[in-house]
Enzyme design. Structure first.
Site, PDB file in Angstrom:
ATOM      1  N   HIS A  36       0.853  -1.192   0.000  1.00  0.00           N
ATOM      2  CA  HIS A  36       0.000   0.000   0.000  1.00  0.00           C
ATOM      3  C   HIS A  36       0.888   1.242   0.000  1.00  0.00           C
ATOM      4  O   HIS A  36       1.859   1.305   0.764  1.00  0.00           O
ATOM      5  CB  HIS A  36      -0.918  -0.010   1.232  1.00  0.00           C
ATOM      6  CG  HIS A  36      -1.827   1.172   1.268  1.00  0.00           C
ATOM      7  ND1 HIS A  36      -2.873   1.313   0.396  1.00  0.00           N
ATOM      8  CD2 HIS A  36      -1.819   2.278   2.040  1.00  0.00           C
ATOM      9  CE1 HIS A  36      -3.485   2.461   0.636  1.00  0.00           C
ATOM     10  NE2 HIS A  36      -2.871   3.071   1.630  1.00  0.00           N
TER      11      HIS A  36
ATOM     12  N   GLU B 110       8.707   1.185  -3.054  1.00  0.00           N
ATOM     13  CA  GLU B 110       7.897  -0.033  -3.150  1.00  0.00           C
ATOM     14  C   GLU B 110       8.651  -1.140  -3.873  1.00  0.00           C
ATOM     15  O   GLU B 110       8.592  -2.310  -3.488  1.00  0.00           O
ATOM     16  CB  GLU B 110       6.599   0.254  -3.924  1.00  0.00           C
ATOM     17  CG  GLU B 110       5.595   1.085  -3.173  1.00  0.00           C
ATOM     18  CD  GLU B 110       4.247   1.130  -3.857  1.00  0.00           C
ATOM     19  OE1 GLU B 110       3.265   1.328  -3.163  1.00  0.00           O
ATOM     20  OE2 GLU B 110       4.172   0.948  -5.089  1.00  0.00           O
TER      21      GLU B 110
HETATM   22  C1  GRF Z   1       1.121   0.612  -5.906  1.00  0.00           C
HETATM   23  O1  GRF Z   1       1.306   1.945  -5.555  1.00  0.00           O
HETATM   24  C2  GRF Z   1       0.673  -0.202  -4.747  1.00  0.00           C
HETATM   25  O2  GRF Z   1       1.132   0.280  -3.521  1.00  0.00           O
HETATM   26  C3  GRF Z   1      -0.828  -0.068  -4.793  1.00  0.00           C
HETATM   27  O3  GRF Z   1      -1.129  -0.057  -6.162  1.00  0.00           O
HETATM   28  C4  GRF Z   1      -0.025   0.445  -6.897  1.00  0.00           C
HETATM   29  C5  GRF Z   1       0.292  -0.551  -7.969  1.00  0.00           C
HETATM   30  O4  GRF Z   1       1.263  -0.054  -8.841  1.00  0.00           O
HETATM   31  N1  GRF Z   1      -1.473  -1.115  -4.046  1.00  0.00           N
HETATM   32  P1  GRF Z   1       1.855  -1.008  -9.966  1.00  0.00           P
HETATM   33  O5  GRF Z   1       0.685  -1.524 -10.772  1.00  0.00           O
HETATM   34  O6  GRF Z   1       2.616  -2.104  -9.295  1.00  0.00           O
HETATM   35  O7  GRF Z   1       2.733  -0.113 -10.790  1.00  0.00           O
END
Ligand code: GRF
Length: 231
Positions: A110, A175
């Site tokens: 998240h 992330e």
């Molecule tokens: C990410 O920011 C994640 O935290 C959220 O959705 C987004 C997905 O991004 N749950 P991606 O599709 O991996 O680029």
């Protein structure tokens, strides 16, 4: 033990891409058996197909209920041979049966330091609120959205000149490091859940430290806890 991953995603797939890159680099002991999406147009499907990963892509709108859709998806997961579910921008709540069956084997990411800003548009909310620190969280999934036990969090600064896009770019970069790291810890059997708390057991060759690690980039130092180990 090598994780057999089924990734659920509805959008771009940059986290799935980062996970695949870490597997290819030998940092993450996992294999992505299937990518599943409720959005047949999702970019993540192109990405998976280009790498020869089987995909399951069906619109939930073509199913009578959430439960019927989730049962169909669950069957595909079982057939793929996956033992670990990775939610990576999957924009639907999963049925309770699904969550229960994969308890301790289903992770989500998240783009906020939970429990701040759960739900959608957390980057927008962080900018509008005027917080000076934002970030991302990887957590085990329970039946409540963005709620399960926290495995790792990253913190990044928010600058007053930031647009939502600026902030989200900074968050995404973190992330892409913390999600593969959390999965590697799961693969190593080092995550022990005690109620809401997740203990990270030491690596055999552990240096024993937790807390701050320097993140590369224009705004460092960024903080990640527990500290990244090579991601
Ligand atoms: C990410 O920011 C994640 O935290 C959220 O959705 C987004 C997905 O991004 N749950 P991606 O599709 O991996 O680029």
């Amino acid at each position: 033990m090598t994780l057999q991953i089924a990734a659920l995603a509805s959008g771009t797939g940059s986290n799935v891409d980062a996970i695949l890159a870490c597997i290819a680099q030998g940092k993450l002991d996992a294999r992505v058996r299937m990518v599943l999406s409720n959005n047949p147009e999702a970019n993540v499907l192109e990405l998976a197909r280009a790498k020869g990963i089987p995909v399951w892509a069906h619109s939930h709108k073509d199913y009578a209920s959430r439960e019927v859709f989730d049962r169909a998806m669950r069957e595909a997961v079982d057939e793929s041979g996956a033992d670990t579910l990775v939610l990576a921008g999957y924009m639907r709540l999963l049925s309770p049966f699904f969550v229960r069956d994969f308890q301790g084997r289903m992770l989500n990411i998240h783009p906020a330091v939970l429990p701040s800003f759960p739900g959608v548009h957390s980057g927008r909310q962080a900018v509008d609120y005027g917080v000076r620190l934002a970030g991302a969280t990887v957590h085990f999934v329970d039946e409540i959205m963005d709620n399960g036990p926290v495995i790792i969090q990253a913190v990044v600064p928010v600058n007053f000149a930031d647009s939502e896009e600026d902030l989200m770019r900074r968050i995404h970069a973190m992330e892409h490091r913390i999600y593969p790291q959390a999965l590697q810890w799961l693969a190593e059997g080092r995550l022990k859940v005690h109620g809401r708390r997740v203990d990270l057991l030491p690596a055999p060759e552990s240096r024993g430290g937790l807390l701050a690690s320097q993140g590369a980039g224009e705004q460092g130092p960024w903080m990640v806890s527990p500290a990244l180990e090579g991601f």
